[in-house]
Design a protein around this motif. Structure first.
Motif, PDB file in Angstrom:
ATOM      1  N   GLY A   1       4.369 -10.460 -10.503  1.00 27.54           N
ATOM      2  CA  GLY A   1       3.956 -11.122  -9.271  1.00 27.54           C
ATOM      3  C   GLY A   1       4.822 -10.903  -8.046  1.00 27.54           C
ATOM      4  N   ARG A   2       5.798  -9.995  -8.139  1.00 30.74           N
ATOM      5  CA  ARG A   2       6.672  -9.680  -6.987  1.00 30.74           C
ATOM      6  C   ARG A   2       7.330 -10.927  -6.385  1.00 30.74           C
ATOM      7  NH1 ARG A   2       3.684  -4.860  -3.605  1.00 30.74           N
ATOM      8  NH2 ARG A   2       3.699  -3.315  -5.285  1.00 30.74           N
ATOM      9  N   ALA A   3       7.300 -11.031  -5.036  1.00 31.56           N
ATOM     10  CA  ALA A   3       8.109 -12.057  -4.365  1.00 31.56           C
ATOM     11  C   ALA A   3       7.690 -13.485  -4.735  1.00 31.56           C
ATOM     12  CB  ALA A   3       8.008 -11.864  -2.855  1.00 31.56           C
TER      13      ALA A   3
ATOM     14  N   VAL B   1       5.287   6.132   9.970  1.00 29.04           N
ATOM     15  CA  VAL B   1       6.218   5.978   8.851  1.00 29.04           C
ATOM     16  C   VAL B   1       5.666   4.934   7.888  1.00 29.04           C
ATOM     17  CG1 VAL B   1       8.563   5.368   8.163  1.00 29.04           C
ATOM     18  CG2 VAL B   1       8.188   6.537  10.343  1.00 29.04           C
ATOM     19  N   ASP B   2       5.460   5.346   6.632  1.00 24.64           N
ATOM     20  CA  ASP B   2       5.080   4.380   5.590  1.00 24.64           C
ATOM     21  C   ASP B   2       6.362   3.959   4.888  1.00 24.64           C
ATOM     22  OD1 ASP B   2       3.754   2.811   3.721  1.00 24.64           O
ATOM     23  OD2 ASP B   2       3.597   4.481   2.316  1.00 24.64           O
ATOM     24  N   LEU B   3       6.802   2.740   5.182  1.00 24.04           N
ATOM     25  CA  LEU B   3       8.093   2.282   4.662  1.00 24.04           C
ATOM     26  C   LEU B   3       8.009   1.695   3.263  1.00 24.04           C
ATOM     27  CD1 LEU B   3       9.937   0.479   7.574  1.00 24.04           C
ATOM     28  CD2 LEU B   3      10.654   2.522   6.344  1.00 24.04           C
TER      29      LEU B   3
ATOM     30  N   ALA C   1      11.043   7.364   0.712  1.00 15.61           N
ATOM     31  CA  ALA C   1      11.255   7.695  -0.708  1.00 15.61           C
ATOM     32  C   ALA C   1      11.717   6.435  -1.414  1.00 15.61           C
ATOM     33  CB  ALA C   1      12.298   8.793  -0.837  1.00 15.61           C
ATOM     34  N   SER C   2      10.741   5.579  -1.715  1.00 16.57           N
ATOM     35  CA  SER C   2      11.150   4.233  -2.087  1.00 16.57           C
ATOM     36  C   SER C   2      11.509   4.068  -3.548  1.00 16.57           C
ATOM     37  CB  SER C   2      10.070   3.235  -1.692  1.00 16.57           C
ATOM     38  OG  SER C   2       8.850   3.578  -2.281  1.00 16.57           O
ATOM     39  N   ASN C   3      10.855   4.793  -4.455  1.00 19.14           N
ATOM     40  CA  ASN C   3      11.136   4.499  -5.861  1.00 19.14           C
ATOM     41  C   ASN C   3      11.848   5.631  -6.585  1.00 19.14           C
ATOM     42  OD1 ASN C   3       8.961   6.156  -5.765  1.00 19.14           O
ATOM     43  ND2 ASN C   3       7.638   4.949  -7.096  1.00 19.14           N
TER      44      ASN C   3
ATOM     45  N   ASN D   1      -0.129  -2.983   1.124  1.00 16.09           N
ATOM     46  CA  ASN D   1       0.293  -1.794   1.861  1.00 16.09           C
ATOM     47  C   ASN D   1      -0.541  -0.573   1.498  1.00 16.09           C
ATOM     48  OD1 ASN D   1       1.933  -0.503   3.775  1.00 16.09           O
ATOM     49  ND2 ASN D   1       3.157   0.381   2.130  1.00 16.09           N
ATOM     50  N   ALA D   2      -1.063  -0.543   0.276  1.00 15.82           N
ATOM     51  CA  ALA D   2      -1.956   0.558  -0.091  1.00 15.82           C
ATOM     52  C   ALA D   2      -3.167   0.558   0.849  1.00 15.82           C
ATOM     53  CB  ALA D   2      -2.405   0.414  -1.545  1.00 15.82           C
ATOM     54  N   ALA D   3      -3.682  -0.634   1.150  1.00 10.85           N
ATOM     55  CA  ALA D   3      -4.807  -0.755   2.083  1.00 10.85           C
ATOM     56  C   ALA D   3      -4.386  -0.342   3.493  1.00 10.85           C
ATOM     57  CB  ALA D   3      -5.331  -2.195   2.080  1.00 10.85           C
TER      58      ALA D   3
ATOM     59  N   PHE E   1       4.076  -1.424   5.983  1.00 11.40           N
ATOM     60  CA  PHE E   1       4.961  -1.984   4.947  1.00 11.40           C
ATOM     61  C   PHE E   1       4.301  -3.176   4.264  1.00 11.40           C
ATOM     62  CE2 PHE E   1       6.550  -5.489   7.666  1.00 11.40           C
ATOM     63  CZ  PHE E   1       6.275  -4.986   8.933  1.00 11.40           C
ATOM     64  N   SER E   2       4.871  -3.552   3.113  1.00 15.53           N
ATOM     65  CA  SER E   2       4.302  -4.616   2.278  1.00 15.53           C
ATOM     66  C   SER E   2       4.803  -5.990   2.707  1.00 15.53           C
ATOM     67  CB  SER E   2       4.711  -4.427   0.814  1.00 15.53           C
ATOM     68  OG  SER E   2       3.993  -3.391   0.222  1.00 15.53           O
ATOM     69  N   GLY E   3       3.968  -7.009   2.483  1.00 17.00           N
ATOM     70  CA  GLY E   3       4.391  -8.379   2.761  1.00 17.00           C
ATOM     71  C   GLY E   3       5.101  -9.018   1.587  1.00 17.00           C
ATOM     72  N   ASP E   4       4.889  -8.469   0.367  1.00 14.93           N
ATOM     73  CA  ASP E   4       5.452  -9.143  -0.816  1.00 14.93           C
ATOM     74  C   ASP E   4       6.542  -8.334  -1.502  1.00 14.93           C
ATOM     75  OD1 ASP E   4       3.686  -7.193  -1.693  1.00 14.93           O
ATOM     76  OD2 ASP E   4       2.811  -8.417  -3.280  1.00 14.93           O
ATOM     77  N   LYS E   5       7.101  -7.375  -0.791  1.00 16.18           N
ATOM     78  CA  LYS E   5       8.292  -6.712  -1.325  1.00 16.18           C
ATOM     79  C   LYS E   5       9.500  -7.391  -0.679  1.00 16.18           C
ATOM     80  CE  LYS E   5       6.087  -2.326  -2.567  1.00 16.18           C
ATOM     81  NZ  LYS E   5       6.063  -0.871  -2.302  1.00 16.18           N
ATOM     82  N   LEU E   6      10.362  -6.626  -0.001  1.00 15.06           N
ATOM     83  CA  LEU E   6      11.588  -7.252   0.518  1.00 15.06           C
ATOM     84  C   LEU E   6      11.323  -8.352   1.542  1.00 15.06           C
ATOM     85  CD1 LEU E   6      13.994  -4.195   0.709  1.00 15.06           C
ATOM     86  CD2 LEU E   6      14.365  -6.312  -0.563  1.00 15.06           C
TER      87      LEU E   6
HETATM   88  C1  LIG Z   1       4.877  -0.096  -2.499  1.00 17.06           C
HETATM   89  C2  LIG Z   1       4.512   1.011  -1.594  1.00 17.06           C
HETATM   90  C3  LIG Z   1       3.189   1.208  -1.187  1.00 17.06           C
HETATM   91  C4  LIG Z   1       2.065   0.324  -1.700  1.00 17.06           C
HETATM   92  O1  LIG Z   1       2.242  -0.978  -1.258  1.00 17.06           O
HETATM   93  P1  LIG Z   1       1.472  -2.218  -1.968  1.00 17.06           P
HETATM   94  O2  LIG Z   1       1.849  -3.391  -1.122  1.00 17.06           O
HETATM   95  O3  LIG Z   1       1.969  -2.267  -3.356  1.00 17.06           O
HETATM   96  O4  LIG Z   1       0.024  -1.923  -1.899  1.00 17.06           O
HETATM   97  C5  LIG Z   1       2.919   2.232  -0.331  1.00 17.06           C
HETATM   98  N1  LIG Z   1       3.892   3.060   0.119  1.00 17.06           N
HETATM   99  C6  LIG Z   1       5.186   2.910  -0.254  1.00 17.06           C
HETATM  100  C7  LIG Z   1       6.213   3.853   0.272  1.00 17.06           C
HETATM  101  C8  LIG Z   1       5.541   1.877  -1.123  1.00 17.06           C
HETATM  102  O5  LIG Z   1       6.823   1.716  -1.504  1.00 17.06           O
END
Ligand SMILES: *Cc1c(COP(=O)(O)O)cnc(C)c1O
Length: 472
Positions: A96-98, A257-259, A227-229, A153-155, A291-296
């Motif tokens: 469930g992330r954050a 930039v897709d962060l 290069a996030s992961n 963020n995928a959307a 960027f994502s709302g439920d990551k950092l």
């Molecule tokens: C996590 C991530 C996504 C996807 O984000 P979600 O919020 O999981 O849909 C897209 N791009 C990058 C670089 C990411 O790290």
């Protein structure tokens, strides 16, 4: 024998008679008539089948009622429920992330249970824009001219590609063609959004001239994917954002930039490794950042697109925005989370993600010492429990290489076959009323305590740990 089985089958009660029993009235009140009838019907069918083969007595009313109650209890238990995330991964996508701030939960509760001005301009009494509730905060926190929010963020990536690059090409460095868990691959998302990926450079090295030479009449944008992961180390080269922005702008193309994670504060102020922020990307010349709302960020699942006002306006007009928009509950939680960022000094107490990430190893170790005796007792005869220095990860792609010093407890099986014994321990902890999720490493079952909230609840349930597999 045949006759007695037939007699036993005949002795089974009818549903009508069962439903008239007083005890069943209670079950109907609790679970509703439909579920009770269905459960009884299934039970009676099973009993009839059993009685065909075995010479056993038919269960009496009391026994049937007890079985029915047990089944209804199991069948109606919530499927989505709390667990203890002791995996050492703070932002665990499968868990469930954050964890959301209390302020976000409070705001979400109001949005869930009351009418709200979701798309209603209270000033003019006319139709409003749902993203307006968060846009001001996002602009303030990123330096962007405008912003909008979608489901994740995928959307955000999909919608941006689909808006600007349908039947066109987007330039991306070959070293950034990433897959993020499950099925989110940049190349696949490009195909689905109707745009063609133009890979530039090589896996480990990409230069400015690779981009300039690739630009053609069909080029719609230059994209940089954080290069996030993973990390590419050694003989590497990539083009700095300022230079990519300059190349894009020279050719009147948007630079995006897709962060991914995209923290809104500089994590270095909390002693954490640096992670690029949307503000950094925009300052470096990005026209759009996602960027994502439920990551950092530590809020609800959502995807944020921030950047130039004219580009955001075009994305907003894309009919797919409607299909990907967020609901009122998400918006309420996101607004409340963003508001907390106006007081950065308190973020490590107000935003759980930042609180957990900044927990000191000494603090976690003190907690490990507190829960050690209860854990040792729970696995006595089966494993040895000892304090274990480990390292946690942020998770969800952020900072893949840097690990956070943490502390936990290692359960070392006493059995000879450590691997399967550790597996059995892991199964037993997952079967607790509030399942405990740890990880197996080198034949040990490891619980990283960085994310252990509700310590008393954790300790109190340990006496329910199944003893199966204990040493004789
Ligand atoms: C996590 C991530 C996504 C996807 O984000 P979600 O919020 O999981 O849909 C897209 N791009 C990058 C670089 C990411 O790290």
């Amino acid at each position: 024998m045949l006759n007695s089985a037939a007699a036993a089958r005949r002795a089974l009660p009818s549903i009508d008679r069962l439903l008239k029993l007083e005890a069943i009235g209670g079950l109907i009140d609790q679970y509703g008539r439909g579920l009770v009838v269905d459960t009884f019907r299934a039970l009676l069918d099973e009993q009839r089948a059993l009685l065909k083969h075995d010479d056993v007595a038919a269960p009496d009313d009391g026994e049937l009622t007890r079985l029915c109650d047990e089944r209804l209890h199991t069948a109606t238990k919530a499927s989505l429920k709390p667990v203890f995330n002791l995996t050492g991964t703070v932002l665990h996508t499968n868990l469930g992330r954050a964890l959301m701030p209390q302020a976000a939960a409070d705001a979400a509760m109001i949005a869930m249970t009351r009418a709200v001005n979701l798309e209603f301009d209270l000033g003019g009494g006319a139709r409003g824009e749902r993203d307006s509730h968060v846009e001001g905060w996002i602009k303030r926190l990123t330096g962007a001219e405008a912003a909008l929010v979608v489901n994740n963020n995928a959307a955000a990536v999909y919608l941006t590609l689909n808006t600007f690059a349908m039947r066109k090409e987007v330039l991306v460095s070959r070293g950034e063609l990433i897959e993020i868990g499950g099925a989110f691959r940049i190349p696949d998302i490009m195909t689905r959004s109707g745009c063609k990926l133009h890979e530039v450079g090589t896996t480990n090295r990409t230069h400015a001239r690779d981009f300039t030479e690739a630009i053609g009449p069909r080029t719609a944008a230059i994209m940089k994917v954080h290069a996030s992961n993973y990390a590419i180390q050694g003989f590497t080269a990539s083009v700095p954002e300022t230079q990519l922005a300059a190349i894009a702008h020279e050719h009147e193309l948007p630079f995006w930039v897709d962060l991914g994670s995209g923290t809104l504060v500089d994590l270095e102020r909390y002693g954490l490794p640096h992670e690029p922020t949307p503000r950094d990307a925009i300052a470096a010349g990005a026209d759009l950042v996602t960027f994502s709302g439920d990551k950092l960020l530590g809020g609800p699942q959502s995807g944020i697109i921030a950047g130039r006002a004219d580009l955001i306006a075009r994305i907003r007009k894309n009919p797919m925005k409607r299909a990907l928009r967020v609901d009122k509950v998400t918006l309420a939680a996101l607004e409340a989370t963003l508001r907390l960022y106006s007081d950065p000094d308190r973020l490590t107490s107000t935003v759980p993600t930042l609180r957990l990430l900044t927990r000191k190893q000494s603090d976690i170790q003190a907690q490990a010492l507190r829960v050690l005796p209860a854990l040792a007792a729970a696995v006595a005869g089966r494993a040895e429990a000892k304090i274990f220095a480990c390292s946690s990860q942020i998770g969800s792609g952020a900072l893949p290489v840097d690990a956070l010093p943490s502390s936990g407890i290692a359960l070392v099986p006493l059995a000879k076959r450590k691997g399967s014994a550790a597996e059995a321990l892991s199964n037993a902890f997952r079967a607790l009323p509030v399942p405990v999720i740890g990880r197996i490493k080198d034949g040990m079952f490891i619980l990283d305590l960085r994310c252990l909230d509700h310590e008393q609840e954790f300790v109190a349930q340990l006496d329910k740990l199944a003893t199966a597999g204990a040493m004789p």
